[in-house]
Design a protein around this motif. Structure first.
Motif, PDB file in Angstrom:
ATOM      1  N   VAL A 173      59.349 -30.750 -44.738  1.00 19.74           N
ATOM      2  CA  VAL A 173      58.919 -31.347 -46.009  1.00 19.74           C
ATOM      3  C   VAL A 173      59.127 -30.398 -47.186  1.00 19.74           C
ATOM      4  N   GLY A 174      59.061 -29.094 -46.936  1.00 19.07           N
ATOM      5  CA  GLY A 174      59.167 -28.130 -48.024  1.00 19.07           C
ATOM      6  C   GLY A 174      60.365 -27.216 -47.897  1.00 19.07           C
ATOM      7  N   ARG A 175      60.855 -26.770 -49.019  1.00 22.24           N
ATOM      8  CA  ARG A 175      61.944 -25.784 -49.013  1.00 22.24           C
ATOM      9  C   ARG A 175      61.412 -24.421 -48.565  1.00 22.24           C
ATOM     10  N   ILE A 176      60.170 -24.138 -48.949  1.00 23.11           N
ATOM     11  CA  ILE A 176      59.480 -22.903 -48.556  1.00 23.11           C
ATOM     12  C   ILE A 176      58.132 -23.296 -47.972  1.00 23.11           C
ATOM     13  N   GLY A 177      57.724 -22.620 -46.918  1.00 25.18           N
ATOM     14  CA  GLY A 177      56.395 -22.799 -46.355  1.00 25.18           C
ATOM     15  C   GLY A 177      55.603 -21.511 -46.483  1.00 25.18           C
ATOM     16  N   ILE A 178      54.320 -21.650 -46.719  1.00 28.71           N
ATOM     17  CA  ILE A 178      53.418 -20.494 -46.754  1.00 28.71           C
ATOM     18  C   ILE A 178      52.217 -20.849 -45.883  1.00 28.71           C
ATOM     19  N   VAL A 179      51.970 -20.017 -44.880  1.00 27.22           N
ATOM     20  CA  VAL A 179      50.830 -20.231 -43.998  1.00 27.22           C
ATOM     21  C   VAL A 179      49.942 -18.988 -43.987  1.00 27.22           C
ATOM     22  N   SER A 180      48.682 -19.218 -43.715  1.00 25.31           N
ATOM     23  CA  SER A 180      47.756 -18.114 -43.453  1.00 25.31           C
ATOM     24  C   SER A 180      46.835 -18.547 -42.329  1.00 25.31           C
ATOM     25  N   PHE A 181      46.336 -17.563 -41.589  1.00 30.37           N
ATOM     26  CA  PHE A 181      45.429 -17.858 -40.482  1.00 30.37           C
ATOM     27  C   PHE A 181      44.703 -16.568 -40.100  1.00 30.37           C
ATOM     28  N   PRO A 182      43.538 -16.701 -39.454  1.00 29.48           N
ATOM     29  CA  PRO A 182      42.833 -15.509 -38.983  1.00 29.48           C
ATOM     30  C   PRO A 182      43.669 -14.769 -37.946  1.00 29.48           C
TER      31      PRO A 182
ATOM     32  N   TYR B 187      32.260 -18.107 -36.620  1.00 31.04           N
ATOM     33  CA  TYR B 187      31.582 -18.992 -35.680  1.00 31.04           C
ATOM     34  C   TYR B 187      31.451 -18.366 -34.298  1.00 31.04           C
ATOM     35  N   GLN B 188      30.459 -18.842 -33.566  1.00 28.24           N
ATOM     36  CA  GLN B 188      30.336 -18.506 -32.155  1.00 28.24           C
ATOM     37  C   GLN B 188      31.410 -19.282 -31.392  1.00 28.24           C
ATOM     38  N   TRP B 189      31.739 -18.854 -30.209  1.00 23.82           N
ATOM     39  CA  TRP B 189      32.793 -19.497 -29.428  1.00 23.82           C
ATOM     40  C   TRP B 189      32.521 -20.972 -29.181  1.00 23.82           C
ATOM     41  N   TYR B 190      31.258 -21.368 -29.112  1.00 26.35           N
ATOM     42  CA  TYR B 190      30.893 -22.732 -28.739  1.00 26.35           C
ATOM     43  C   TYR B 190      30.795 -23.683 -29.926  1.00 26.35           C
ATOM     44  N   ASP B 191      30.836 -23.181 -31.162  1.00 27.40           N
ATOM     45  CA  ASP B 191      30.735 -24.092 -32.305  1.00 27.40           C
ATOM     46  C   ASP B 191      31.854 -23.905 -33.331  1.00 27.40           C
ATOM     47  N   THR B 192      32.921 -23.235 -32.935  1.00 25.06           N
ATOM     48  CA  THR B 192      34.015 -22.969 -33.864  1.00 25.06           C
ATOM     49  C   THR B 192      34.910 -24.199 -34.066  1.00 25.06           C
ATOM     50  N   PRO B 193      35.361 -24.417 -35.302  1.00 32.60           N
ATOM     51  CA  PRO B 193      36.365 -25.466 -35.515  1.00 32.60           C
ATOM     52  C   PRO B 193      37.765 -25.007 -35.090  1.00 32.60           C
ATOM     53  N   ASN B 194      37.919 -23.700 -34.857  1.00 31.46           N
ATOM     54  CA  ASN B 194      39.218 -23.146 -34.451  1.00 31.46           C
ATOM     55  C   ASN B 194      39.478 -23.503 -32.995  1.00 31.46           C
ATOM     56  N   ILE B 195      40.571 -24.210 -32.772  1.00 28.86           N
ATOM     57  CA  ILE B 195      40.927 -24.538 -31.392  1.00 28.86           C
ATOM     58  C   ILE B 195      42.060 -23.654 -30.894  1.00 28.86           C
ATOM     59  N   ARG B 196      42.589 -22.825 -31.782  1.00 30.56           N
ATOM     60  CA  ARG B 196      43.652 -21.874 -31.449  1.00 30.56           C
ATOM     61  C   ARG B 196      43.301 -20.507 -32.011  1.00 30.56           C
ATOM     62  N   VAL B 197      43.710 -19.492 -31.313  1.00 35.66           N
ATOM     63  CA  VAL B 197      43.642 -18.141 -31.865  1.00 35.66           C
ATOM     64  C   VAL B 197      45.059 -17.591 -31.825  1.00 35.66           C
ATOM     65  N   GLY B 198      45.441 -16.929 -32.899  1.00 39.02           N
ATOM     66  CA  GLY B 198      46.788 -16.381 -32.980  1.00 39.02           C
ATOM     67  C   GLY B 198      46.751 -15.016 -33.622  1.00 39.02           C
ATOM     68  N   THR B 199      47.872 -14.343 -33.543  1.00 31.54           N
ATOM     69  CA  THR B 199      47.960 -13.020 -34.134  1.00 31.54           C
ATOM     70  C   THR B 199      49.172 -12.963 -35.064  1.00 31.54           C
ATOM     71  N   TYR B 200      49.158 -11.950 -35.901  1.00 32.26           N
ATOM     72  CA  TYR B 200      50.277 -11.693 -36.795  1.00 32.26           C
ATOM     73  C   TYR B 200      51.574 -11.618 -35.986  1.00 32.26           C
ATOM     74  N   ALA B 201      51.563 -10.870 -34.904  1.00 29.57           N
ATOM     75  CA  ALA B 201      52.754 -10.713 -34.062  1.00 29.57           C
ATOM     76  C   ALA B 201      53.156 -12.030 -33.407  1.00 29.57           C
ATOM     77  N   ASP B 202      52.183 -12.838 -32.978  1.00 29.79           N
ATOM     78  CA  ASP B 202      52.482 -14.130 -32.360  1.00 29.79           C
ATOM     79  C   ASP B 202      53.238 -15.050 -33.304  1.00 29.79           C
ATOM     80  N   PHE B 203      52.890 -15.001 -34.595  1.00 28.48           N
ATOM     81  CA  PHE B 203      53.537 -15.923 -35.528  1.00 28.48           C
ATOM     82  C   PHE B 203      55.026 -15.620 -35.655  1.00 28.48           C
ATOM     83  N   HIS B 204      55.401 -14.360 -35.627  1.00 30.25           N
ATOM     84  CA  HIS B 204      56.826 -14.016 -35.683  1.00 30.25           C
ATOM     85  C   HIS B 204      57.575 -14.687 -34.531  1.00 30.25           C
TER      86      HIS B 204
END
Length: 194
Positions: free
Chosen positions: A104-113, A137-154
């Protein structure tokens, strides 16, 4: 996106006058800032009723849409910039949404924990899931269903045929360009299609 320093860092990545799509735009604060300071136009996409109302009250064009359903309502390359800030970790099909962002975009910008930030690593080593300002959040009430790292995104970017144009970590309102996978709580990437 209430941290002003981080908002300014993201805004610096967006060319003046861009047509912007902000996915998971929250209350529309960033898009309003881009309109006021950089002459940008565009739309926010948000699911939450209260946030949609807040966008409208700010004068931000907003579409109420569940990102899990994709971006089929938008044509290819219909925006100069697509923002996906602190939303990837909340989506079930991260890879598909990243591909849609690039379509959809010519450029994408993402951020994540950045789960690989050193305090997170220490908490995991002690046998606990991290709880920090960025991961509040605690593990049991987080809206985050994924965890990622800076290195993983590459790795994911390469897999999706994306070219990283710029990347950095953010810690305490400052850019981190040295060892961001270890030293930053937030990861930011600017990319286009390879």
């Amino acid at each position: 996106m209430s941290d002003r320093a981080v908002m300014d860092m993201i805004a610096e990545l967006v060319p003046a006058g861009s047509r912007v799509l902000d996915l998971g735009c929250g209350t529309g604060e960033l898009l309003a800032h881009l309109q006021a300071t950089k002459g940008c136009t565009g739309y926010g996409v948000e699911l939450d009723d209260a946030n949609v109302l807040a966008c409208a009250q700010r004068g931000v064009n907003v579409i109420q849409l569940n990102l899990e359903e994709g971006l089929a309502i938008f044509e290819d390359q219909s925006f100069d910039v697509v923002l996906q800030l602190e939303t990837l970790q909340n989506l079930r099909n991260t890879e598909a949404m990243l591909r849609e962002t690039a379509r959809v975009g010519r450029i994408g910008i993402v951020s994540f924990p950045n789960f690989a930030h050193w305090p997170n690593r220490l908490q995991v080593l002690s046998g606990r899931m991290p709880v920090t300002r960025v991961l509040p959040y605690q593990w049991y009430d987080t809206p985050n269903i994924r965890v990622g790292t800076y290195a993983d995104f590459h790795v994911l970017a390469r897999k999706c045929g994306l070219r990283v144009l710029d990347s950095f970590g953010v810690q305490d309102g400052r850019q981190v360009r040295v060892l961001p996978n270890l030293m930053a709580s937030m990861a930011v990437f600017k990319f286009d299609r390879d």
